[in-house]
Design a protein around this motif. Structure first.
Motif, mmCIF file in Angstrom:
data_model
loop_
_atom_site.group_PDB
_atom_site.id
_atom_site.type_symbol
_atom_site.label_atom_id
_atom_site.label_comp_id
_atom_site.label_asym_id
_atom_site.label_seq_id
_atom_site.Cartn_x
_atom_site.Cartn_y
_atom_site.Cartn_z
ATOM 1 N N PRO A 80 0.835 -1.237 0.163
ATOM 2 C CA PRO A 80 -0.107 -0.033 0.234
ATOM 3 C C PRO A 80 0.860 1.294 -0.155
ATOM 4 N N LYS A 81 2.187 1.172 0.153
ATOM 5 C CA LYS A 81 2.886 2.563 0.007
ATOM 6 C C LYS A 81 4.016 2.564 -0.985
ATOM 7 N N TYR A 82 3.476 1.753 -2.200
ATOM 8 C CA TYR A 82 4.278 1.850 -3.293
ATOM 9 C C TYR A 82 4.012 3.003 -3.999
ATOM 10 N N ALA A 92 3.091 3.701 -7.942
ATOM 11 C CA ALA A 92 1.929 2.877 -8.180
ATOM 12 C C ALA A 92 0.765 3.778 -8.284
ATOM 13 N N TYR A 93 0.829 4.667 -7.312
ATOM 14 C CA TYR A 93 -0.427 5.481 -7.055
ATOM 15 C C TYR A 93 -0.162 6.755 -8.332
ATOM 16 N N ASP A 94 0.821 7.064 -8.657
ATOM 17 C CA ASP A 94 1.177 7.869 -9.590
ATOM 18 C C ASP A 94 0.901 7.284 -10.787
ATOM 19 N N ASN A 95 1.022 6.298 -11.116
ATOM 20 C CA ASN A 95 0.592 5.685 -12.311
ATOM 21 C C ASN A 95 -0.777 5.481 -12.692
ATOM 22 N N ARG A 96 -1.445 5.080 -11.379
ATOM 23 C CA ARG A 96 -2.752 4.818 -11.510
ATOM 24 C C ARG A 96 -3.658 6.003 -11.476
ATOM 25 N N ALA A 139 -0.027 9.842 -3.031
ATOM 26 C CA ALA A 139 1.463 10.120 -3.368
ATOM 27 C C ALA A 139 1.960 11.151 -2.691
ATOM 28 N N ILE A 140 1.525 12.300 -2.782
ATOM 29 C CA ILE A 140 2.042 13.542 -1.822
ATOM 30 C C ILE A 140 2.184 13.074 -0.449
ATOM 31 N N GLU A 141 1.510 12.216 0.054
ATOM 32 C CA GLU A 141 1.282 12.078 1.754
ATOM 33 C C GLU A 141 2.384 11.174 1.841
ATOM 34 N N PHE A 193 4.417 15.217 -8.151
ATOM 35 C CA PHE A 193 3.183 14.680 -7.748
ATOM 36 C C PHE A 193 2.356 15.983 -7.548
ATOM 37 N N TYR A 194 2.781 16.947 -7.039
ATOM 38 C CA TYR A 194 1.914 18.179 -6.943
ATOM 39 C C TYR A 194 1.591 18.889 -8.336
ATOM 40 N N ARG A 195 2.537 18.604 -9.340
ATOM 41 C CA ARG A 195 2.172 19.050 -10.585
ATOM 42 C C ARG A 195 0.991 18.241 -11.248
#
Length: 486
Positions: free
Chosen positions: A249-251, A254-258, A278-280, A288-290
């Protein structure tokens, strides 16, 4: 390859979808840990795995008739002595003493020029010393002597990756795979290079092959998910990336890609949620902000878009300060600038660490103490301010320390001590004038009219706006006469 060249690869292949979604937001390149093995490291610190082992770890000298070799036959004494130099060279590499390592390995090669690993490890050291010409000569020599050694091809491929030699790196990864078909690290890295050059089908094939060899490789799953997204196979991409996040869950990537998948599908709430996660996990990551800012714009949420834009500017300023401090880490002015930057952003804990660093760097002058004292003065922590300034004065009396401490006494209403410090600081301004005026009033209340007049004269001399018209003409002179301060 040793730890230094491994460190050089950190973040090298951390791709971003910002600006162009043709480049994958995949994980880092698989990189070597040391000269005896290759390791894999994920973007979130997954456990390392042993990769391509040397196919000839205890290689014996092979007679040769090449004109490039220093000698055709090496006697047993030279072989033994060369091995001693080699072992010392490797020990130096472990200690990070790369120049010494190259010297020892050079002696080993002079005594026995027929051992490929001597060239290989010296080439690795040259690479870490940024002596690229020497590095490529030695790594290539090792490959020529041991053309079936997968590790040698793999390491040279990584060298080319760090130097922007994509095509050469692909060729060497391919050679490593030919020598060792189950090398999932080589397949994964070649897939990354394919992805960066738009060869998404080839990239997908490499990632799928990795998962055949190593089904639990979440790096390959993540990379495959991105490749599928760019091949417009959105449902499959989501399925793969969901599985990655179930496993870890902390990868981060993967959050960025999804999030990029959701963005393409115009499911903006889901994209925002993934970029926020992802920012967290990585609060200082501009990417990630962009990504999230772009989605806020598409979702027509201008206030949140503006907030992310401001945060990006803030992070860029902080990155600039950190970059300057990396070059001159003992620059107290820069450290103070960053501390004040943190304070302005309500990050007091980080600011105090910088103030403590200033104190540490100025122990001989005490400057750091009164700088920190000035902070306590601003925060109205007057006792702490006085304590810090007194420490500075005990080390080396300085006008600045007296001045700051005087302000603290003034705020406490201790005018006598305030004036004493202002006089030592040779300070003249409105605050000092106010202190003289306050003491003048005190003298007047006690009936000490001469002292009252003298302090009032000083106050008016410093700040004429106080005006002689305010004098009590019955008790003092009508016009102030400036007298020297004793």
């Amino acid at each position: 390859m040793n730890r230094q060249i491994a460190g050089m690869l950190v973040g090298f292949m951390l791709f971003s979808g910002c600006g162009s979604e043709s480049q994958p937001a995949t994980q880092q390149a698989v990189k070597p840990e040391d000269t005896s093995k290759i390791t894999a490291q994920t973007a979130v610190g997954n456990p390392r795995e042993t990769a391509i082992a040397e196919s000839e770890p205890h290689q014996k000298p092979v007679p040769t008739t090449s004109a490039n070799d220093a000698q055709a036959v090496v006697d047993q004494t030279s072989i033994q002595k060369a091995e001693e130099f080699y072992l010392r060279g490797m020990e130096f590499q472990k200690q990070g003493k790369l120049a010494e390592s190259t010297q020892e390995l050079t002696m080993a090669i002079k005594l026995n020029p027929q051992v490929s690993r001597y060239y290989f490890h010296r080439g690795s050291a040259w690479a870490d010393l940024k002596q690229d010409a020497n590095a490529i000569v030695d790594l290539t020599k090792a490959i020529e002597m041991s053309p079936k050694n997968a590790q040698y091809f793999y390491t040279r491929a990584l060298f080319f990756m760090t130097r922007g030699g994509t095509e050469l790196a692909v060729k060497d990864f391919t050679k490593a795979i030919e020598c060792q078909p189950d090398s999932h690290q080589a397949l994964n890295n070649r897939g990354l290079l394919f992805a960066t050059t738009g060869k998404l089908k080839e990239a997908r094939a490499d990632f799928e092959r990795v998962l055949e060899i190593k089904p639990d490789s979440i790096d390959a799953m993540n990379n495959l998910g991105f490749a599928l997204m760019n091949l417009n196979e959105m449902d499959k991409a989501v399925e793969v990336l969901n599985h990655v996040l179930q496993l870890n869950p902390k990868y981060l990537n993967a959050y960025d890609n999804r999030g990029l998948v959701w963005k393409k599908r115009k499911e903006y709430d889901k994209a925002i949620a993934d970029f926020t996660k992802a920012i967290e996990l990585s609060p200082g990551n501009l990417k990630f902000y962009r990504q999230r800012m772009a989605v806020y714009q598409l979702a027509k949420q201008p206030e949140k878009q503006k907030a992310d834009e401001e945060k990006i500017i803030w992070l860029q300023k902080l990155a600039g300060l950190n970059e300057r401090l990396a070059k001159t880490p003992d620059d107290t002015e820069l450290i103070l600038e960053r501390a004040q930057f943190y304070l302005a952003s309500d990050m007091r804990e980080k600011a105090m660490k910088d103030y403590a660093k200033i104190v540490e760097l100025t122990q001989d002058t005490g400057r750091g103490y009164y700088i920190r004292g000035a902070l306590y003065l601003e925060e109205n922590k007057l006792d702490r301010c006085i304590q810090e300034c007194s420490r500075a004065i005990n080390i080396q009396p300085q006008p600045e320390a007296y001045s700051v401490r005087g302000d603290a006494f003034m705020k406490q209403g201790d005018v006598e001590h305030a004036l004493r410090d202002f006089e030592r600081a040779k300070r003249i301004d409105e605050i000092v004038a106010k202190a003289y005026l306050m003491r003048s009033k005190s003298f007047k209340e006690r009936g000490e009219h001469d002292k009252a007049a003298e302090d009032y004269e000083r106050a008016v001399a410093i700040d004429p706006s106080l005006g002689p018209g305010k004098l009590d003409k019955d008790k003092t002179a009508g016009k102030p006469v400036i007298r020297p301060i004793k």
